[in-house]
Scaffold this motif. Structure first.
Motif, short mmCIF file in Angstrom:
data_model
loop_
_atom_site.label_atom_id
_atom_site.label_comp_id
_atom_site.label_asym_id
_atom_site.label_seq_id
_atom_site.Cartn_x
_atom_site.Cartn_y
_atom_site.Cartn_z
N ALA A 1 63.17 -6.68 -32.63
CA ALA A 1 62.05 -7.45 -33.18
C ALA A 1 62.07 -8.89 -32.67
CB ALA A 1 62.10 -7.44 -34.70
N VAL A 2 60.86 -9.47 -32.56
CA VAL A 2 60.71 -10.89 -32.28
C VAL A 2 60.67 -11.60 -33.64
CG1 VAL A 2 59.16 -12.65 -31.33
CG2 VAL A 2 59.49 -10.48 -30.11
N LEU A 3 61.72 -12.37 -33.94
CA LEU A 3 61.82 -12.88 -35.30
C LEU A 3 62.32 -14.33 -35.42
CD1 LEU A 3 65.02 -12.48 -35.18
CD2 LEU A 3 64.63 -10.36 -36.43
N LEU B 1 69.84 -13.51 -42.98
CA LEU B 1 69.10 -12.50 -42.22
C LEU B 1 70.05 -11.40 -41.82
CD1 LEU B 1 66.44 -11.64 -40.86
CD2 LEU B 1 67.10 -13.03 -38.88
N LEU B 2 69.71 -10.17 -42.22
CA LEU B 2 70.52 -8.98 -41.94
C LEU B 2 69.74 -8.00 -41.11
CD1 LEU B 2 71.83 -8.62 -45.55
CD2 LEU B 2 73.40 -8.57 -43.61
N ALA B 3 70.44 -7.20 -40.33
CA ALA B 3 69.81 -6.12 -39.56
C ALA B 3 70.51 -4.82 -39.88
CB ALA B 3 69.91 -6.41 -38.07
N ASN B 4 69.70 -3.77 -40.04
CA ASN B 4 70.25 -2.43 -40.17
C ASN B 4 69.61 -1.52 -39.14
OD1 ASN B 4 68.22 -0.35 -41.47
ND2 ASN B 4 67.85 -2.30 -42.54
N VAL C 1 66.01 -12.00 -59.45
CA VAL C 1 65.67 -11.66 -58.07
C VAL C 1 64.27 -11.06 -57.97
CG1 VAL C 1 68.04 -11.36 -57.28
CG2 VAL C 1 66.87 -9.43 -58.33
N TYR C 2 63.56 -11.52 -56.94
CA TYR C 2 62.29 -10.90 -56.55
C TYR C 2 62.60 -9.92 -55.43
CZ TYR C 2 57.82 -10.30 -54.20
OH TYR C 2 56.73 -9.76 -53.60
N LEU C 3 62.12 -8.68 -55.55
CA LEU C 3 62.53 -7.61 -54.64
C LEU C 3 61.34 -6.96 -53.96
CD1 LEU C 3 65.09 -5.86 -57.03
CD2 LEU C 3 65.62 -7.48 -55.19
N GLU C 4 61.50 -6.68 -52.67
CA GLU C 4 60.57 -5.83 -51.93
C GLU C 4 61.39 -4.82 -51.13
OE1 GLU C 4 57.88 -8.00 -49.45
OE2 GLU C 4 57.05 -9.19 -51.10
N GLY C 5 61.14 -3.54 -51.36
CA GLY C 5 61.83 -2.50 -50.61
C GLY C 5 63.09 -1.97 -51.26
N LEU C 6 63.47 -2.52 -52.40
CA LEU C 6 64.58 -1.99 -53.18
C LEU C 6 64.35 -2.35 -54.63
CD1 LEU C 6 67.83 -4.13 -52.69
CD2 LEU C 6 65.55 -4.92 -52.10
N THR C 7 65.16 -1.80 -55.50
CA THR C 7 64.98 -2.00 -56.93
C THR C 7 66.21 -2.66 -57.53
OG1 THR C 7 65.97 0.12 -57.58
CG2 THR C 7 63.61 0.14 -57.00
N ALA C 8 66.05 -3.13 -58.76
CA ALA C 8 67.20 -3.69 -59.48
C ALA C 8 68.28 -2.65 -59.66
CB ALA C 8 66.73 -4.24 -60.83
N ARG D 1 60.52 -3.91 -41.56
CA ARG D 1 60.71 -3.04 -40.40
C ARG D 1 60.20 -3.75 -39.15
NH1 ARG D 1 61.89 2.26 -41.41
NH2 ARG D 1 61.23 2.77 -39.30
N THR D 2 60.73 -3.36 -38.00
CA THR D 2 60.26 -3.91 -36.73
C THR D 2 58.78 -3.58 -36.55
OG1 THR D 2 62.44 -3.62 -35.75
CG2 THR D 2 60.58 -3.90 -34.24
N PRO D 3 57.96 -4.56 -36.19
CA PRO D 3 56.53 -4.28 -35.98
C PRO D 3 56.30 -3.34 -34.80
CG PRO D 3 56.95 -6.64 -36.20
CD PRO D 3 58.28 -5.98 -36.04
N PHE D 4 55.13 -2.73 -34.77
CA PHE D 4 54.72 -1.89 -33.64
C PHE D 4 53.21 -1.80 -33.61
CE2 PHE D 4 55.23 0.94 -37.26
CZ PHE D 4 54.14 1.79 -37.18
#
Length: 610
Positions: free
Chosen positions: A509-511, A521-524, A430-437, A461-464
């Motif tokens: 978000a506009v996605l 695609l998940l949302a939290n 797995v390639y990860l961004e924002g979490l670790t193995a 994260r939602t843009p702003f």
């Protein structure tokens, strides 16, 4: 003469509260009364020095805690030190400490603090995604216990604004886009904090921002002058009142009007704290609210925030002097001024004959009654030694983590080689961004590039748009669409390898591009990385359903009406959308592609869409 050496009727817990209030009220000086009618702010990091001057010299004894603590005991000891100062001052009126939310992920000194030693839950939007009043009441009861353990006796929440303007920065703390759902949940929130009967075990709730802060012009925030206008192009003013009616019916003890000024309505175009028809005719007379009305912070005088001077949020009455603003707010129906310490304005107005002391008595009675009912006169101190074991207990933290997982919303879950992307099976690179193995647990191998991976997992994260520096930078407003270069980057990853995207929806978000290219695609609405790991591996099941529409474009957002729910054209996902996943160990996936389960108040949705 002090209560430490002489007994007075107001100190006798056996007497009726009304009698105790009357006795103490009869003894108070003008300065004492004025101090009660200001709700100051105290930065926890500065110790007790600022509190001592405000209590002894200005007789203020309501304070909003600013900033986070690392240990519950520190906060409890600080509280006790302040209470000892109050006990030695005048008639020994105990302090009421309040706080903005501090059980989630918001880190904004003007709206909420990180959880720190407290249990950590999703933002209010997460509770809206689940739509379960019992879960809301469980959270509120836990928060009540943790607040009481450190001496906090007033919650500057719930925030029941209806999130109809998706660009607005305050939406994460709301119950979403449906006023009906917010009305369903607010009663449970109030019960959890206050109990069935308001008393010594309660934490008082201050429901905000009356009459609904959602319909901000272009989604800007009225903390700032460019966001002062609240608009109703759809003529939908009454829709935003629904959760407040429910809160009043549930017995909320306090209400906070917002900064915004209504434009183009039947009401005076001044901030709601200065608006007599809003506070007296609508809130008091029509809704039947008899409790405390506390203004939002800083409506009278200019203030220094992080070294920068911000003007008073006296929208519509900027031309008035601070004293004239005070008189207008009191005439409108405000009982207490938030975030200010200018008691001399009030005492000066009384001595000049511009304000009657009887008007002060009307509000002071309510404020004293609150302190008596909370039991602060009998038990102002907390057990500081026990605070660390009472706050953030394993049970409370487990409940918060469980709610993080429940609130997750699965938006898409595509088949890859005939098999749904989620839940994942062990053995993948797995390639990860924002979490670790380490967050994923054993069985997965982290690799440095998408090209070397079987799967990519990205947390976004939602843009702003950044509106300014310092305090202003904490308010995430404006554009909801990802920048073209970010879309290009993420799309390239999705094309290189099946990609799971988890997006924190603090705003809608506009996605459309993410929905098109992501394998799942998940949302939290505020979660730790290990919550995501449990969801994507099937160790936990997402129950969340979208608490708002997700727009297809910024053009659709800009064309929508600020006061109308579900008003953006052709959204990517509708309110109430959410897919199902099996729990780990289930014999079959069933409808892994997802059966939509509507939220309370969501059906028939078409009947409420324009």
């Amino acid at each position: 003469m002090t209560p430490a050496t002489t007994r007075y009727p107001y100190q006798d817990a056996a007497l009726p509260v009304g009698q105790r209030v009357q006795d103490l009220l009869s003894r108070l000086s003008l300065e004492d009364k004025a101090g009660l009618m200001f709700h100051g702010a105290l930065p926890f990091a500065l110790g007790t020095g600022p509190a001592e001057e405000l209590i002894r010299e200005r007789r203020i004894n309501h304070f909003n805690i600013i900033g986070a603590a690392t240990q519950a005991r520190e906060l409890a000891e600080w509280h006790n030190s302040i209470q000892r100062i109050a006990a030695e001052t005048g008639w020994g009126i105990p302090v009421t400490l309040s706080t903005d939310p501090r059980h989630a992920y918001t880190d904004n000194p003007g709206t909420g603090a990180l959880a720190g030693p407290f249990s950590q839950w999703p933002e209010a939007l997460g509770f809206a995604a689940v739509g379960d009043p019992d879960a809301v009441e469980e959270f509120a009861d836990v928060a009540r216990q943790e607040y009481r353990a450190v001496g906090i006796r007033a919650a500057l929440h719930p925030q029941v604004d209806v999130f109809t303007e998706p660009r607005w920065s305050r939406g994460a703390a709301t119950f979403g886009e449906s006023a009906e759902l917010a009305a369903d949940l607010v009663g449970a929130y109030v019960r959890g904090f206050q109990g069935e009967t308001f008393g010594t075990e309660s934490v008082s709730t201050m429901t905000k921002h009356f009459p609904g802060g959602g319909p901000q012009l272009n989604g800007e925030d009225p903390h700032f002058s460019y966001g002062r206008e609240q608009v109703y192009p759809g003529g939908n003013f009454d829709y935003h009142l629904l959760p407040f009616r429910a809160a009043v019916d549930a017995g909320t003890r306090q209400v906070m009007p917002y900064y915004g000024m209504p434009v183009g309505t039947e009401y005076e175009e001044v901030g709601f704290a200065f608006n007599k028809r809003i506070l007296t005719e609508l809130l008091r007379e029509e809704l039947g609210f008899g409790g405390i009305v506390c203004s939002d912070w800083g409506i009278l005088t200019d203030g220094d925030i992080f070294g920068r001077v911000f003007p008073a949020r006296a929208w519509g009455v900027e031309h008035l002097t601070p004293e004239e603003r005070l008189l207008k707010a009191l005439d409108a129906g405000v009982d207490q001024i938030g975030g200010e310490s200018c008691v001399e304005l009030m005492t000066g107005a009384v001595r000049a004959g511009k304000l009657s002391e009887h008007r002060l008595d009307v509000s002071v009675r309510k404020l004293l009654e609150e302190k008596f009912l909370l039991g602060l006169f009998e038990n102002p101190l907390v057990d500081a030694a026990a605070a660390d074991t009472s706050v953030g207990t394993p049970q409370f933290r487990a409940a918060g983590r469980a709610m993080q997982r429940r609130s997750y919303t699965l938006l898409t879950n595509k088949d890859v080689d005939g098999v749904p992307t989620l839940p994942l099976t062990e053995g993948a690179r797995v390639y990860l961004e924002g979490l670790t193995a380490g967050d994923l647990g054993p069985g997965f191998i982290a690799v440095p590039t998408p090209e070397a991976a079987d799967l990519a997992i990205l947390r976004l994260r939602t843009p702003f748009e950044v509106r300014g520096e310092g305090f202003e930078s904490f308010f995430h407003c404006g554009n909801l669409a990802f920048a073209p270069e970010e879309i290009e980057r993420v799309t390239a990853i999705c094309q290189a390898v099946p990609t799971v995207i988890d997006i924190n929806l603090e705003r809608p978000a506009v996605l459309p591009e993410l929905a098109e290219h992501a394998a799942a695609l998940l949302a939290n609405y505020g979660s730790d990385a290990d919550a995501l790991a449990d969801i994507i591996t099937g160790r936990a099941v997402p129950e969340g359903r979208l608490p708002f529409d997700l727009p297809r474009s910024m053009a659709a957002v800009e064309a929508s009406r600020e006061d109308m729910p579900f008003d953006t054209e052709d959204p990517v996902f509708r309110y109430g959308h959410g897919l199902s996943l099996p729990a780990a160990g289930d014999a079959a996936f069933g409808d892994a592609a997802g059966a939509r389960v509507p939220l309370p108040g969501a059906e028939p949705m078409a009947g409420r869409r324009p």
